[in-house]
Design a protein around this motif. Structure first.
Motif, PDB file in Angstrom:
ATOM      1  N   GLU A  32      -5.444  -4.669   3.180  1.00 52.64           N
ATOM      2  CA  GLU A  32      -4.714  -5.817   2.664  1.00 52.64           C
ATOM      3  C   GLU A  32      -5.299  -6.230   1.317  1.00 52.64           C
TER       4      GLU A  32
ATOM      5  N   TYR B  79      -6.288  -8.918  -1.557  1.00 57.59           N
ATOM      6  CA  TYR B  79      -6.618 -10.337  -1.585  1.00 57.59           C
ATOM      7  C   TYR B  79      -7.333 -10.650  -2.898  1.00 57.59           C
TER       8      TYR B  79
ATOM      9  N   TYR C 175      -2.891  -0.253  -4.248  1.00 57.21           N
ATOM     10  CA  TYR C 175      -1.657  -0.983  -3.967  1.00 57.21           C
ATOM     11  C   TYR C 175      -0.541  -0.026  -3.559  1.00 57.21           C
TER      12      TYR C 175
ATOM     13  N   TYR D 123      -1.243   0.743   0.101  1.00 60.84           N
ATOM     14  CA  TYR D 123      -0.902  -0.452   0.879  1.00 60.84           C
ATOM     15  C   TYR D 123       0.616  -0.592   1.003  1.00 60.84           C
TER      16      TYR D 123
ATOM     17  N   SER E 287       3.012  -0.590   4.316  1.00 59.59           N
ATOM     18  CA  SER E 287       3.797  -1.780   4.628  1.00 59.59           C
ATOM     19  C   SER E 287       5.293  -1.515   4.657  1.00 59.59           C
TER      20      SER E 287
ATOM     21  N   CYS F 239       6.507  -4.809  -6.688  1.00 59.65           N
ATOM     22  CA  CYS F 239       7.420  -4.112  -5.776  1.00 59.65           C
ATOM     23  C   CYS F 239       8.500  -3.426  -6.596  1.00 59.65           C
TER      24      CYS F 239
ATOM     25  N   ALA G  33       7.017  -9.927  -4.840  1.00 57.65           N
ATOM     26  CA  ALA G  33       5.732  -9.378  -4.400  1.00 57.65           C
ATOM     27  C   ALA G  33       5.025  -8.633  -5.533  1.00 57.65           C
TER      28      ALA G  33
ATOM     29  N   VAL H 195      -2.095 -12.531  -6.187  1.00 65.42           N
ATOM     30  CA  VAL H 195      -1.424 -11.667  -5.229  1.00 65.42           C
ATOM     31  C   VAL H 195      -0.321 -12.450  -4.537  1.00 65.42           C
ATOM     32  N   LYS H 196       0.822 -11.809  -4.342  1.00 63.01           N
ATOM     33  CA  LYS H 196       1.912 -12.388  -3.550  1.00 63.01           C
ATOM     34  C   LYS H 196       2.432 -11.289  -2.641  1.00 63.01           C
ATOM     35  N   LYS H 197       2.384 -11.527  -1.334  1.00 63.88           N
ATOM     36  CA  LYS H 197       2.724 -10.485  -0.368  1.00 63.88           C
ATOM     37  C   LYS H 197       4.155 -10.576   0.154  1.00 63.88           C
ATOM     38  N   GLU H 198       4.786 -11.747   0.009  1.00 67.39           N
ATOM     39  CA  GLU H 198       6.108 -11.933   0.590  1.00 67.39           C
ATOM     40  C   GLU H 198       7.180 -11.196  -0.219  1.00 67.39           C
ATOM     41  N   HIS H 199       8.105 -10.537   0.492  1.00 68.92           N
ATOM     42  CA  HIS H 199       9.236  -9.844  -0.136  1.00 68.92           C
ATOM     43  C   HIS H 199      10.521 -10.591   0.198  1.00 68.92           C
TER      44      HIS H 199
END
Length: 770
Positions: A37, A39, A54, A57, A61, A86, A101, A118-122
């Motif tokens: 992950e 961070y 990335y 990762y 994901s 992304c 993301a 970092v931004k993980k939400e899509h």
């Protein structure tokens, strides 16, 4: 080291944070073998390592990545920060959803790269883990500083791993110079022939072509829908296609396809040519070198570059052309494009290269592209730079907005004044504007520009720029015009006052006969092109009231000229853009908040005051007031159609014929003002008064001239293809309005509650409609 080993052995040094500690295997101590992950604070030896991390990762994901914006040091120009995003970030293609993301890595004083954001939400569904393989990442060093060379590291993407299908032309050229281009086999190409790499296949077909007597080019390629890798390539005869007079549509080609084993196999082949071949010796001496490339949307897959080979038919450039653009300009512009695209999802840019040398450049921001959807029906291709000695050949496209102000529709730097350059620039503009052809274009009369417009904009009426015509007229007729007043009067009368084609022909023939000008080459050429400059032939084509005499000022005025130095270009460009758009906002405000004064009790005047912008209402109001000084007489009736003769009181010379259909309220006047300017003339309004029409049919109030022109339906969506072609523009427009809405709604708690309720109601209405 393979991908699996990299995931387990990548050198990742993590600093102690509240989130825990990463060991060198990329996992937290307190989470055992959980998924890697990203961070804030995660440390890498290089930006490339961060990209690899990335990428892995993302594959775990269920998504793919691209390289996003970079930031440079103002001190030495070195890259100090990078974003990896992304693959669905942005809205440049239909497949992208504006996914937020990303990770951003920043270089610290020790030379390490640390995740700073970092931004993980899509905002889209992810694939199932394991369905996406990590994309092959080119192992190369990211550019550390600006390069003064014409082809910077961001534009010089020429060679990847050979089994990836990319042709390494630099290597081929080097081997040719060193005498290493001969293969172990040389013979006839045939289906089933195998090669170890695409380079080898290219060399084989190149050698075969030389031995037979023709030259080759790199043709179309095909990519995998899964990982974007090249799966198939075509090598074609250099005379394939018909984009240039030397090309005759030759169908000879060889296609290779990549196998699961990594080998490349000839799966399609056509040996017959439709033209005479050269002698083998002549052909071998003139084997084509580096193919031309076209780069569009600078922020794309490889450092946000989308390199497209022009052999597919988009960029048509002859080899060996020179460029009037200094090499330093490209680095400045490409950095600007990269920064703009990170902020503006609708930003479009295209760069053309020829034989390893960057040539023409085109760009348009999101607002220009959206403006074109409403105001791109009549455009001007402004090449003011040609009127004097210039430092940079800067050209612009502009139109007229609903306030009759100039509105920017794109910009370009033109490498040379060849037909190929103008064709490329027009094609780039057309592609940026979703393929919508303008009704008219005002541009110079050079043959290169004429041919390019005819090729790229079929059906568009090309009107010549007045400044160039006057210069040519002075050059060819200046002495006669100044010496003989009678000739000048007859010449101007023929051009300006002829009402019919027959009348013009009669006056023209009499003029050239009387003054012995039948053999004047310039006059012969101008007569042949009369539909592009004589007012009689321009009448009835929509030009949005762009002045025929060329009096409309350059969009950037004196801020941006052909002598603008490099270090001031971007600053002045943005200042000019800001000034023009502020002027438009001011007129928007005035049109919605300052009511125009009425001068009659005609309900049509009140109707148009409610709909038109202030500027356009004044134009309409003038015609309405003038119509009271005219009289109309019905002269003919054919079924539902009545014909009227309308003339000015006391002036029998000014007569116009107006046809009126009582069944559907259609009206047309011989003056063609509505067809040319989009506003009804005084003659048509007089007939509406006679026939007691109290409200104008909606078709005679063009949406492009109304207060809501920027907020209505995109122009001609149905005529230019499906709504998918306009999806990016619609998203840009809605997002821009949403930003203004959010700003207004966040002023206070009361406004917030009201804005939120309105937004919920709007969403419910949209859901019901779907």
């Amino acid at each position: 080291m393979n991908r699996e080993e990299l995931a387990n052995a990548m050198t990742i040094r993590a600093k102690q944070t509240e989130l825990g500690f990463f060991e060198s295997n990329g996992h937290r101590e307190d989470e055992g073998e959980s998924k890697v992950e990203p961070y804030v604070g995660l440390e890498f030896d290089s930006a490339e390592d961060a990209q690899e991390f990335y990428n892995i990762y993302a594959a775990q994901s269920g998504f793919k990545i691209r390289i996003g914006q970079l930031y440079r040091s103002r001190t030495d120009g070195s890259v100090v920060s990078r974003r990896f995003v992304c693959s669905k970030e942005g809205f440049q293609t239909n497949a992208r959803t504006g996914c937020p993301a990303f990770i951003r890595v920043q270089k610290n004083d020790s030379g390490k790269w640390i995740i700073a954001n970092v931004k993980k939400e899509h905002n889209h569904e992810l694939e199932l883990p394991g369905q996406i393989r990590p994309a092959r990442i080119q192992r190369k060093t990211f550019p550390a500083q600006r390069s003064a060379a014409p082809m910077s590291s961001r534009t010089g993407i020429r060679s990847f791993e050979e089994d990836g299908g990319v042709i390494d032309l630099k290597r081929l050229k080097r081997e040719e110079e060193e005498g290493e281009t001969k293969l172990g086999f040389v013979g006839e190409p045939q289906k089933g022939l195998e090669f170890n790499c695409a380079n080898e296949a290219y060399k084989f077909y190149n050698a075969y072509a030389a031995s037979v007597g023709f030259k080759i080019r790199i043709g179309q390629l095909f990519r995998s829908k899964n990982d974007g890798s090249i799966t198939s390539r075509r090598f074609v005869c250099s005379r394939e296609g018909r984009q240039h007079p030397t090309r005759v549509g030759c169908s000879a080609f060889m296609r290779i396809q990549r196998q699961e084993s990594g080998q490349w196999v000839v799966d399609r082949l056509h040996k017959d040519h439709n033209h005479e071949l050269d002698s083998p010796t002549d052909a071998s001496r003139r084997i084509s070198g580096t193919p031309k490339v076209f780069r569009e949307e600078v922020m794309s897959e490889i450092e946000n570059l989308d390199l497209i080979e022009t052999n597919g038919g988009f960029s048509l450039v002859k080899k060996g052309r020179g460029s009037n653009i200094g090499s330093d300009w490209y680095n400045v512009l490409l950095d600007y494009f990269q920064a703009q695209q990170a902020e503006d999802t609708g930003f479009f840019s295209a760069v053309e290269a020829d034989d390893g040398k960057i040539m023409n450049v085109f760009w348009a921001d999101g607002q220009s592209r959206f403006s074109c959807s409403q105001f791109g029906d009549a455009i001007v291709f402004d090449t003011t730079y040609r009127r004097c000695s210039y430092t940079v050949p800067f050209a612009s496209f502009f139109g007229v907005n609903h306030h009759r102000q100039p509105v920017l529709l794109g910009c370009a730097l033109i490498a040379d004044e060849s037909e190929e350059s103008f064709t490329w620039v027009f094609q780039s503009w057309l592609k940026a504007m979703s393929g919508q052809y303008p009704l008219s274009i005002t541009a110079d009369q050079d043959k290169a520009i004429q041919h390019s417009i005819a090729q790229v904009f079929p059906g568009t009426h090309h009107r010549f720029s007045t400044w160039q015509m006057l210069a040519k007229q002075h050059e060819n007729l200046g002495a006669l015009l100044s010496i003989d007043p009678e000739f000048k009067y007859e010449y101007e009368t023929c051009i300006s006052l002829s009402r019919t084609p027959n009348e013009f022909d009669s006056k023209w023939n009499m003029l050239v006969t009387k003054y012995n000008l039948k053999e004047n080459g310039w006059l012969k050429e101008m007569y042949r092109m009369r539909k592009s400059w004589v007012p009689l032939y321009l009448k009835g084509t929509f030009f949005a009231n762009i002045p025929v005499d060329g009096s409309m000022k350059n969009y950037f005025g004196t801020l941006l000229t052909a002598q603008t130095p490099l270090n001031e270009f971007i600053i002045r460009y943005e200042k000019g853009l800001e000034q023009r758009r502020e002027e438009e906002k001011k007129e928007d405000f005035n049109s919605f908040n300052i009511p125009a004064v009425l001068h009659t009790k005609d309900p049509i005047e009140e109707q148009c005051r409610r709909l038109y912008t202030l500027a356009m209402f004044k134009v309409f109001q003038k015609e309405l007031l003038e119509c009271y000084g005219y009289v109309g007489m019905k002269v003919n009736v054919e079924g539902a159609i009545s014909r009227f003769m309308v003339q000015k009181c006391g002036n029998g010379d000014e007569k116009k014929t107006v046809a009126f259909n009582a069944s559907n309220l259609n009206i047309s006047c011989s003056c063609k003002m509505f067809e040319s300017e989009g506003v009804l003339c005084r003659h048509a309004l007089k007939v509406f008064q006679i026939m007691n029409v109290k409200e104008l049919p909606s078709r005679y109030v063009l949406h492009r001239w109304t207060k809501n022109a920027k907020y209505g339906i995109l122009r001609d969506v149905d005529s230019g293809g499906g709504s998918q072609d306009f999806k990016a523009l619609m998203q840009w427009s809605l997002r821009k309005e949403a930003c203004d809405y959010i700003d207004a709604g966040a002023v206070s708690l009361e406004r917030y509650k009201l804005a939120f309720e309105i937004m919920q109601e709007g969403r419910r209405n949209l859901c019901w409609q779907s």
